[in-house]
Design a protein around this motif. Structure first.
Motif, PDB file in Angstrom:
ATOM      1  N   THR A 167       0.618  -1.551  -0.159  1.00  8.32           N
ATOM      2  CA  THR A 167       0.169   0.058   0.104  1.00  8.32           C
ATOM      3  C   THR A 167       0.764   1.071  -0.582  1.00  8.32           C
ATOM      4  N   LYS A 168       0.582   2.270   0.443  1.00  9.11           N
ATOM      5  CA  LYS A 168       0.785   3.468   0.878  1.00  9.11           C
ATOM      6  C   LYS A 168       2.171   3.746   1.289  1.00  9.11           C
ATOM      7  N   GLU A 169       2.069   2.728   2.448  1.00  5.23           N
ATOM      8  CA  GLU A 169       2.867   2.574   3.934  1.00  5.23           C
ATOM      9  C   GLU A 169       4.031   2.225   3.250  1.00  5.23           C
ATOM     10  N   LEU A 170       5.010   2.481   4.286  1.00  8.13           N
ATOM     11  CA  LEU A 170       6.828   2.607   3.791  1.00  8.13           C
ATOM     12  C   LEU A 170       6.715   1.469   4.706  1.00  8.13           C
ATOM     13  N   TYR A 171       6.496   0.379   4.100  1.00  8.89           N
ATOM     14  CA  TYR A 171       6.679  -0.955   4.672  1.00  8.89           C
ATOM     15  C   TYR A 171       6.729  -2.488   3.326  1.00  8.89           C
ATOM     16  N   PHE A 172       8.217  -2.941   3.949  1.00 12.01           N
ATOM     17  CA  PHE A 172       8.434  -4.724   2.987  1.00 12.01           C
ATOM     18  C   PHE A 172       8.052  -5.668   4.300  1.00 12.01           C
ATOM     19  N   PRO A 173       7.904  -6.841   3.602  1.00 13.41           N
ATOM     20  CA  PRO A 173       8.041  -7.882   4.793  1.00 13.41           C
ATOM     21  C   PRO A 173       9.359  -8.151   4.653  1.00 13.41           C
ATOM     22  N   PRO A 174       9.320  -9.936   5.792  1.00 17.17           N
ATOM     23  CA  PRO A 174      11.001 -10.018   5.856  1.00 17.17           C
ATOM     24  C   PRO A 174      10.807 -10.666   4.860  1.00 17.17           C
ATOM     25  N   VAL A 175      12.478 -11.197   4.056  1.00 19.06           N
ATOM     26  CA  VAL A 175      12.689 -11.086   2.971  1.00 19.06           C
ATOM     27  C   VAL A 175      12.700 -12.536   3.111  1.00 19.06           C
ATOM     28  N   ASP A 176      12.586 -13.603   4.142  1.00 19.40           N
ATOM     29  CA  ASP A 176      12.462 -14.863   3.918  1.00 19.40           C
ATOM     30  C   ASP A 176      10.608 -15.715   3.868  1.00 19.40           C
ATOM     31  N   GLU A 177      10.108 -14.507   3.721  1.00 19.93           N
ATOM     32  CA  GLU A 177       8.269 -14.331   2.923  1.00 19.93           C
ATOM     33  C   GLU A 177       8.602 -14.210   1.633  1.00 19.93           C
ATOM     34  N   ALA A 178       9.473 -14.646   0.887  1.00 15.48           N
ATOM     35  CA  ALA A 178       9.907 -14.484  -1.045  1.00 15.48           C
ATOM     36  C   ALA A 178       9.343 -15.681  -0.981  1.00 15.48           C
ATOM     37  N   SER A 179       8.571 -15.685  -2.130  1.00 12.74           N
ATOM     38  CA  SER A 179       8.285 -16.632  -2.879  1.00 12.74           C
ATOM     39  C   SER A 179       9.737 -18.004  -3.645  1.00 12.74           C
ATOM     40  N   TYR A 180       9.211 -18.608  -4.175  1.00 12.95           N
ATOM     41  CA  TYR A 180      10.246 -19.989  -4.237  1.00 12.95           C
ATOM     42  C   TYR A 180      11.145 -19.098  -5.517  1.00 12.95           C
TER      43      TYR A 180
END
Length: 213
Positions: A5-18
């Motif tokens: 969204t507009k929020e400055l945020y990224f999830p933890p990198v280990d949640e990336a897809s295969y």
């Protein structure tokens, strides 16, 4: 996969897809780009796609202090066919990276929005370029983001044989002389492997990225 969204945020990198995709959407603001790179994330997408944010499980890198220039490349450098400058013509380098034709690739991920944002990062002293000249013509180069101890390579181009190789080796030597820990090349390709890059795990990459010199 996380939808930004507009929020400055990224999830933890280990949640990336295969495949390595971590998030979709958001924007290419300078603030978001800096947050991304400082957390091991980079944008990579086609013109007709939404913004895709990546953090692959394997990261292509060079360790500058361990890098050894091949004999053939040393011979090429000693021929003095090229002149190399640093951070003197960022605008032309990124534009050439956008426009150069690449075998097996249609279009480019270097959109006008990418150019605009990275140009601001250049003006801030964060995005930098290497230029390779032959007879006063810009024939090769590369650009990326300088995080102080890690340089995140973004793209390179070559109009004549070996010009991008000269830029790459020059950059690695510069990083070695200035005690950088890694040159981040992002994802594997055969050209990078031939230049001496290799893959490390995301966890290893993140430990180096989050370390201090």
């Amino acid at each position: 996969m996380y939808f930004l969204t507009k929020e400055l945020y990224f999830p933890p990198v280990d949640e990336a897809s295969y495949e390595g995709i971590l998030a979709v959407g958001g924007d290419l603001s300078v603030e978001r780009l800096l947050l991304a790179y400082k957390n091991g994330i980079f944008p990579w997408f086609s013109d007709d796609e939404p913004i895709l944010w990546w953090s692959p499980s394997e990261r292509m890198v060079v360790v500058p202090k361990l890098y050894k220039v091949s004999k053939s490349t040393r011979n090429l450098i000693n021929q003095n066919k090229f002149k190399v400058t640093f951070n003197q013509n960022f605008a032309e380098v990124i534009r050439n990276c956008q426009q150069i034709e690449r075998i097996g690739q249609e279009g480019t991920w270097i959109t006008e929005d990418i150019i605009a944002s990275y140009t601001i990062l250049h003006e801030m002293g964060i995005a930098k370029s290497v230029e390779v000249w032959q007879n006063d013509e810009l024939v090769g180069g590369l650009y990326g983001l300088d995080l102080g101890h890690v340089f995140c390579g973004e793209s390179m181009f070559s109009k004549v044989s070996n010009a991008s190789k000269i830029a790459f080796v020059w950059l690695v030597n510069y990083l070695k002389e200035n005690n950088y820990l890694l040159l981040d090349c992002q994802v594997h390709n055969d050209h990078l492997e031939k230049l001496g890059a290799f893959e490390i795990s995301r966890d290893t990459f993140m430990r180096v990225l989050k370390s201090t010199v």
